[in-house]
Motif scaffolding. Structure first.
Motif, PDB file in Angstrom:
ATOM      1  N   GLY A 115       0.820  -1.207   0.000  1.00  0.00           N
ATOM      2  CA  GLY A 115       0.000   0.000   0.000  1.00  0.00           C
ATOM      3  C   GLY A 115       0.855   1.259   0.000  1.00  0.00           C
ATOM      4  N   GLU A 160       1.416 -11.143  -0.979  1.00  0.00           N
ATOM      5  CA  GLU A 160       0.351 -10.282  -0.493  1.00  0.00           C
ATOM      6  C   GLU A 160       0.937  -9.226   0.435  1.00  0.00           C
ATOM      7  OE1 GLU A 160      -2.432  -8.660  -1.025  1.00  0.00           O
ATOM      8  OE2 GLU A 160      -3.267 -10.618  -1.527  1.00  0.00           O
ATOM      9  N   ALA A 161       0.208  -8.130   0.576  1.00  0.00           N
ATOM     10  CA  ALA A 161       0.681  -7.011   1.389  1.00  0.00           C
ATOM     11  C   ALA A 161       0.713  -7.365   2.874  1.00  0.00           C
ATOM     12  CB  ALA A 161      -0.215  -5.801   1.162  1.00  0.00           C
ATOM     13  N   LYS A 195      -0.014  -6.873   6.828  1.00  0.00           N
ATOM     14  CA  LYS A 195      -1.218  -6.481   7.545  1.00  0.00           C
ATOM     15  C   LYS A 195      -1.183  -4.978   7.803  1.00  0.00           C
ATOM     16  CE  LYS A 195      -4.007  -7.597  11.617  1.00  0.00           C
ATOM     17  NZ  LYS A 195      -4.103  -8.416  12.861  1.00  0.00           N
ATOM     18  N   ASN A 255      -1.346  -2.797   5.445  1.00  0.00           N
ATOM     19  CA  ASN A 255      -0.763  -2.118   4.285  1.00  0.00           C
ATOM     20  C   ASN A 255      -1.462  -2.563   3.000  1.00  0.00           C
ATOM     21  OD1 ASN A 255       1.328  -0.686   2.681  1.00  0.00           O
ATOM     22  ND2 ASN A 255       2.427  -0.720   4.628  1.00  0.00           N
ATOM     23  N   ASP A 256      -2.748  -2.835   3.111  1.00  0.00           N
ATOM     24  CA  ASP A 256      -3.546  -3.276   1.961  1.00  0.00           C
ATOM     25  C   ASP A 256      -3.599  -2.167   0.907  1.00  0.00           C
ATOM     26  OD1 ASP A 256      -5.805  -3.946   0.237  1.00  0.00           O
ATOM     27  OD2 ASP A 256      -6.361  -5.409   1.771  1.00  0.00           O
ATOM     28  N   ARG A 302      -5.724  -1.777  -1.572  1.00  0.00           N
ATOM     29  CA  ARG A 302      -7.004  -1.591  -2.261  1.00  0.00           C
ATOM     30  C   ARG A 302      -7.573  -0.184  -2.128  1.00  0.00           C
ATOM     31  NH1 ARG A 302      -9.503  -7.465  -0.744  1.00  0.00           N
ATOM     32  NH2 ARG A 302      -8.240  -7.034   1.110  1.00  0.00           N
ATOM     33  N   ASP A 303      -7.394   0.454  -0.981  1.00  0.00           N
ATOM     34  CA  ASP A 303      -7.924   1.806  -0.816  1.00  0.00           C
ATOM     35  C   ASP A 303      -7.246   2.796  -1.759  1.00  0.00           C
ATOM     36  OD1 ASP A 303      -9.768   1.048   1.063  1.00  0.00           O
ATOM     37  OD2 ASP A 303      -8.564   1.661   2.799  1.00  0.00           O
ATOM     38  N   HIS A 314      -5.004 -12.222  -5.594  1.00  0.00           N
ATOM     39  CA  HIS A 314      -4.195 -11.148  -5.012  1.00  0.00           C
ATOM     40  C   HIS A 314      -5.029  -9.891  -4.877  1.00  0.00           C
ATOM     41  CE1 HIS A 314      -0.901  -8.214  -4.566  1.00  0.00           C
ATOM     42  NE2 HIS A 314      -0.207  -9.232  -4.108  1.00  0.00           N
ATOM     43  N   SER A 315      -4.716  -9.081  -3.880  1.00  0.00           N
ATOM     44  CA  SER A 315      -5.501  -7.863  -3.624  1.00  0.00           C
ATOM     45  C   SER A 315      -5.409  -6.862  -4.763  1.00  0.00           C
ATOM     46  CB  SER A 315      -5.037  -7.206  -2.318  1.00  0.00           C
ATOM     47  OG  SER A 315      -3.652  -6.887  -2.376  1.00  0.00           O
TER      48      SER A 315
END
Length: 259
Positions: A155, A187-188, A190, A192-193, A195-196, A220-221
């Motif tokens: 992120g 994957e990112a 925790k 640090n996603d 998607r936002d 994947h996100s």
């Protein structure tokens, strides 16, 4: 019956039927209910594709306006997490070495007037390693220096890459093309996603996001159908193909430029 009697009889009938209609209760048929369909629930709402914010790069205008306002800009975000040191999916090479080779090959296929930049994360942190420019030598030197010894702050890295594209857009007054290309194998972290920030980029800017997922499959996100381009690479050849598809997308891009 005499004519006068007929007239009187007719008048009586008219009055009789008028009286009945006046006092009769009219029953109104209720409207037929219309069946409604409930849309299936979705995990997340996705913003519409295509920006509608003409000042997505900010209100400032750069002092050094670019000589080519229609320039294409490619910002690479490279994953330098510890798992990139593994050789899974890349033969005798580590994933970080395979990624570097593929990105270096990608750089040679750009136009001479295309900007190319690099952001990465490793033990040195999430930083810009090579600013958007025409200098391929500086880019390759910075690319080779990326390590594979950190976590996966995706992120933060995507946010940084976007900010660099915004800065360049100030120099081009919002015109031109902008591509954010993420090469990652995991994957990112925790908290640090990405998607936002992806939602923000997609809804507010013309930046196209492409992700090459190296040995991680489709789940994947950053795999957001309709919002981002995602390429699942299980070997070096597919990694190269994923990067080449970014160029193919740029050739047919219909993203509007700011006015």
């Amino acid at each position: 019956m005499k004519p006068a009697g007929r007239i009187i009889f007719f008048i009586i009938l008219v009055v009789f039927f008028y009286s009945i209609n006046k006092h009769q209760k009219v029953r109104v048929r209720p409207p037929t209910p219309v069946a409604t369909q409930t849309s299936p629930a979705r995990e997340t709402q996705s913003p519409p594709r295509g920006f509608n914010n003409r000042t997505w790069y900010g209100k400032e205008t750069a002092k050094d306006i670019d000589s080519l306002l229609t320039r294409r800009n490619f910002l690479i975000v490279l994953d330098g997490s510890g798992s990139m040191a593994d050789s899974q999916c890349s033969g005798n090479l580590s994933k970080i070495v395979a990624a570097k080779q593929a990105i270096a090959a990608f750089a040679t296929k750009l136009r001479p007037d295309d900007n190319l930049g690099l952001c990465a994360f490793d033990s040195k942190g999430v930083t810009e390693r090579s600013p958007l420019s025409l200098n391929r030598d500086a880019f390759n030197k910075a690319l080779q220096a990326v390590r594979s010894d950190s976590n996966t702050p995706l992120g933060t890295a995507v946010t940084l890459g976007y900010s660099k594209l915004q800065k360049q857009a100030q120099r081009q007054l919002g015109y031109g093309e902008y591509y954010l290309v993420v090469v990652t194998d995991g994957e990112a972290d925790k908290g640090n996603d990405p998607r936002d920030i992806v939602n923000k980029i997609v809804s507010q800017s013309p930046v196209l996001i492409s992700t090459i997922g190296f040995c991680i499959g489709q789940g994947h996100s950053l795999n957001r159908p309709g919002l981002t381009m995602y390429h699942d690479a299980t070997n070096l050849e597919q990694l190269n193909q994923g990067l080449e598809s970014v160029l193919a997308e740029s050739e047919f891009s219909d993203v509007p430029a700011a006015k």
